[in-house]
Design a protein around this motif. Sequence first.
Motif, PDB file in Angstrom:
ATOM      1  N   UNK A 271       0.789  -1.236   0.000  1.00 15.28           N
ATOM      2  CA  UNK A 271       0.000   0.000   0.000  1.00 15.28           C
ATOM      3  C   UNK A 271       0.819   1.284   0.000  1.00 15.28           C
ATOM      4  N   UNK A 272       2.103   1.232   0.343  1.00 11.63           N
ATOM      5  CA  UNK A 272       2.928   2.440   0.263  1.00 11.63           C
ATOM      6  C   UNK A 272       4.405   2.051   0.226  1.00 11.63           C
ATOM      7  N   UNK A 273       5.250   3.041  -0.090  1.00  7.78           N
ATOM      8  CA  UNK A 273       6.686   2.785  -0.238  1.00  7.78           C
ATOM      9  C   UNK A 273       7.332   2.313   1.060  1.00  7.78           C
ATOM     10  N   UNK A 274       6.921   2.877   2.183  1.00  4.67           N
ATOM     11  CA  UNK A 274       7.552   2.536   3.465  1.00  4.67           C
ATOM     12  C   UNK A 274       7.347   1.069   3.811  1.00  4.67           C
ATOM     13  N   UNK A 275       6.117   0.585   3.648  1.00  2.00           N
ATOM     14  CA  UNK A 275       5.844  -0.828   3.945  1.00  2.00           C
ATOM     15  C   UNK A 275       6.543  -1.723   2.916  1.00  2.00           C
ATOM     16  N   UNK A 276       6.565  -1.306   1.650  1.00  2.83           N
ATOM     17  CA  UNK A 276       7.273  -2.082   0.631  1.00  2.83           C
ATOM     18  C   UNK A 276       8.743  -2.241   1.005  1.00  2.83           C
ATOM     19  N   UNK A 277       9.399  -1.136   1.350  1.00  4.09           N
ATOM     20  CA  UNK A 277      10.827  -1.189   1.651  1.00  4.09           C
ATOM     21  C   UNK A 277      11.098  -2.024   2.905  1.00  4.09           C
ATOM     22  N   UNK A 278      10.237  -1.900   3.912  1.00  2.00           N
ATOM     23  CA  UNK A 278      10.430  -2.666   5.148  1.00  2.00           C
ATOM     24  C   UNK A 278      10.310  -4.170   4.877  1.00  2.00           C
ATOM     25  N   UNK A 279       9.254  -4.574   4.187  1.00  2.00           N
ATOM     26  CA  UNK A 279       9.029  -6.009   3.947  1.00  2.00           C
ATOM     27  C   UNK A 279      10.097  -6.590   3.028  1.00  2.00           C
ATOM     28  N   UNK A 280      10.519  -5.823   2.026  1.00  3.19           N
ATOM     29  CA  UNK A 280      11.548  -6.335   1.117  1.00  3.19           C
ATOM     30  C   UNK A 280      12.889  -6.467   1.833  1.00  3.19           C
ATOM     31  N   UNK A 281      13.179  -5.552   2.769  1.00  7.55           N
ATOM     32  CA  UNK A 281      14.446  -5.635   3.500  1.00  7.55           C
ATOM     33  C   UNK A 281      14.426  -6.791   4.491  1.00  7.55           C
ATOM     34  N   UNK A 282      13.293  -6.997   5.140  1.00  6.25           N
ATOM     35  CA  UNK A 282      13.216  -8.048   6.163  1.00  6.25           C
ATOM     36  C   UNK A 282      13.052  -9.431   5.539  1.00  6.25           C
ATOM     37  N   UNK A 293      -1.616   2.312  -3.825  1.00  8.08           N
ATOM     38  CA  UNK A 293      -2.161   2.984  -2.648  1.00  8.08           C
ATOM     39  C   UNK A 293      -3.668   2.813  -2.562  1.00  8.08           C
ATOM     40  N   UNK A 294      -4.197   3.118  -1.378  1.00  8.92           N
ATOM     41  CA  UNK A 294      -5.638   2.983  -1.129  1.00  8.92           C
ATOM     42  C   UNK A 294      -6.410   4.214  -1.614  1.00  8.92           C
ATOM     43  N   UNK A 429      -2.316  12.087  12.857  1.00 11.96           N
ATOM     44  CA  UNK A 429      -1.115  11.823  13.650  1.00 11.96           C
ATOM     45  C   UNK A 429       0.129  12.130  12.807  1.00 11.96           C
ATOM     46  N   UNK A 430       1.245  12.531  13.443  1.00 12.57           N
ATOM     47  CA  UNK A 430       2.423  13.018  12.692  1.00 12.57           C
ATOM     48  C   UNK A 430       3.378  11.909  12.270  1.00 12.57           C
ATOM     49  N   UNK A 431       2.872  10.862  11.611  1.00 16.58           N
ATOM     50  CA  UNK A 431       3.711   9.742  11.208  1.00 16.58           C
ATOM     51  C   UNK A 431       4.139   9.914   9.753  1.00 16.58           C
ATOM     52  N   UNK A 432       5.195   9.219   9.306  1.00 20.24           N
ATOM     53  CA  UNK A 432       5.837   9.569   8.028  1.00 20.24           C
ATOM     54  C   UNK A 432       4.903   9.664   6.822  1.00 20.24           C
ATOM     55  N   UNK A 433       4.114   8.629   6.533  1.00 19.01           N
ATOM     56  CA  UNK A 433       3.275   8.648   5.336  1.00 19.01           C
ATOM     57  C   UNK A 433       2.148   9.664   5.494  1.00 19.01           C
ATOM     58  N   UNK A 434       1.539   9.691   6.669  1.00 16.21           N
ATOM     59  CA  UNK A 434       0.487  10.671   6.926  1.00 16.21           C
ATOM     60  C   UNK A 434       1.035  12.090   6.775  1.00 16.21           C
ATOM     61  N   UNK A 435       2.204  12.338   7.356  1.00 19.56           N
ATOM     62  CA  UNK A 435       2.802  13.673   7.293  1.00 19.56           C
ATOM     63  C   UNK A 435       3.109  14.063   5.852  1.00 19.56           C
ATOM     64  N   UNK A 436       3.689  13.135   5.091  1.00 19.99           N
ATOM     65  CA  UNK A 436       4.067  13.463   3.714  1.00 19.99           C
ATOM     66  C   UNK A 436       2.854  13.852   2.867  1.00 19.99           C
ATOM     67  N   UNK A 437       1.749  13.147   3.041  1.00 17.75           N
ATOM     68  CA  UNK A 437       0.567  13.435   2.227  1.00 17.75           C
ATOM     69  C   UNK A 437      -0.178  14.654   2.743  1.00 17.75           C
ATOM     70  N   UNK A 510       5.389   4.843  -5.303  1.00 16.91           N
ATOM     71  CA  UNK A 510       4.193   5.668  -5.175  1.00 16.91           C
ATOM     72  C   UNK A 510       4.417   7.043  -5.760  1.00 16.91           C
ATOM     73  N   UNK A 511       5.644   7.452  -5.942  1.00 16.70           N
ATOM     74  CA  UNK A 511       5.900   8.780  -6.461  1.00 16.70           C
ATOM     75  C   UNK A 511       5.903   8.859  -7.971  1.00 16.70           C
TER      76      UNK A 511
END
Length: 513
Positions: A271-282, A293-294, A429-437, A510-511
């Motif tokens: 659903x977004x770049x942050x989750x993609x990067x986390x799952x691919x790294x782990x 995206x949703x 809330x001031x979290x990365x994806x929420x903040x960016x959008x 997503x960009x």
Amino acid sequence: MPKVAAVVLNSVSRDARVLKEADSLAYAGYEVTIFGIRDNRDNTPETIRDSGVRIVRVDWKAKSFRALARFLRTTTLALCVPLLAAALALGGATARAIEWLVTPLSAALVLALAGLAVARLGFAAAEGFSRSAAIVESAGGHPLPASNSTLPRWHHRRVVAGVRRRLTRRRGWLGRVWKTARVWLARRFGRVALERELQSAVSSWGPDVVHCHDLITVPVGIRVKRATNAMLVYDAHEIYEEVSQMTDWRRRRFRAMQRRVSGQVDAFVTVNDSIHDYLRARYPKLPSGSVICNAVLRPEGPPRDDGRLRAAANVPDGQQILLYQGGFARFRGLDILVRSAPLLPSDWTLVMMGWGSYEPELLRIADEVDPDRRHVRFIPGAPHAELREWTAGASLGVIPYENVCLNHWFCSPNKLWEYPTAGVPILASPYPVLRDIVIGNEIGVLLDDPATPQGIANAVAALKPEALETMRCNAAEFIEQDNWAKYEARLLSLYDSLESPSYVGAYTTAGSS
């Protein structure tokens, strides 16, 4: 036409992402069937959408009951064998009694009666288990079983009710043991029955692609892939092992599951770049994937407030509405939000529009802080097809998630697009994806972290009418640029690539467009 089977652990009707993806594939020429489950939200066996997408909801409850009865029956008989052997070794009157019991006729009679009693106990237990909040495991909560699933003919409700009362009215250690046992058995047999029913239904349809929504459906997809040689798409709606209400044991279990299945999927979507990067790294065995995206469908015209939200919530004209829409669950900051209602400016009213297992606790808090309901209203969730019209009645939409897990830190919920498409600015809330959008597109403001009731009230009070109007205009521009058409193209591109056996995935950020 290529056949696509989408697999999801809910009744589908409220899952906007699943429906949008299925409709897009159907309009592109794919034959799509969504396989979900029956629950109390939607117990219809089959539905056909305007796009031609077929929704099949499997009924797994009766088979779960039978599996539980078989387990209890087998376990009881297995325990009886060493007890009989020990009694025979004692000799005397006990031995003579055992000798009578093991004669063919008496043994058949005793075993028949014991089997019936244990089976009745099994159905009594299953009846109680089915009302537990842990019937099947899913990230967004636990679906409730269908209320009218068929029970075997010899199920006696009076016997079941009596046994359940005797087992559950005790307090202390016996009650704790019973509760632990029923939750474990419900999860175990409910999950097994559910997976078997889904696997059977999907395999018999013979799909070319199995699209598994969230981690817990991937094992079903793998078995279908082995049976039908279908391609397997893993659609991660979130970081499953980082869900807010996950226990440490289940967290370890789902990490192990992610490692086990990651090398067996053919395509990966999230659903977004942050989750993609986390799952691919782990989980490096996951193929590179597409970020879808949703986002919402591109609206046909400007939003229009027809007064339905204000009327349903009984909010008088002149009052501004702070709206939360969606599921009621713990750790989404909803208890803090409800406590903020009496602190809001006098011309603001909080409206909670949604559903979920956390609603009784929110109502209790509302009774505590606002017993006259002057500042907060609760109304049911709106039908998804009408959600934009309902949301348009709000002045400000809120996403107050708490920073209790990585899944919330990287969240990008549907509300992030549903509020702007209705012309409603966002308080988030001031979290990365929420903040960016939110800040990047100037469509709202951010809360402090952690949020407090007074902090929410202060953020609302600081918003001037001119600022809200500017954010509404920016929201329209944001939706014009970032809507489902953008991500639909990525989905179709991914499926076109799947037709080639050499597909290894092409990560689309997503960009990019």
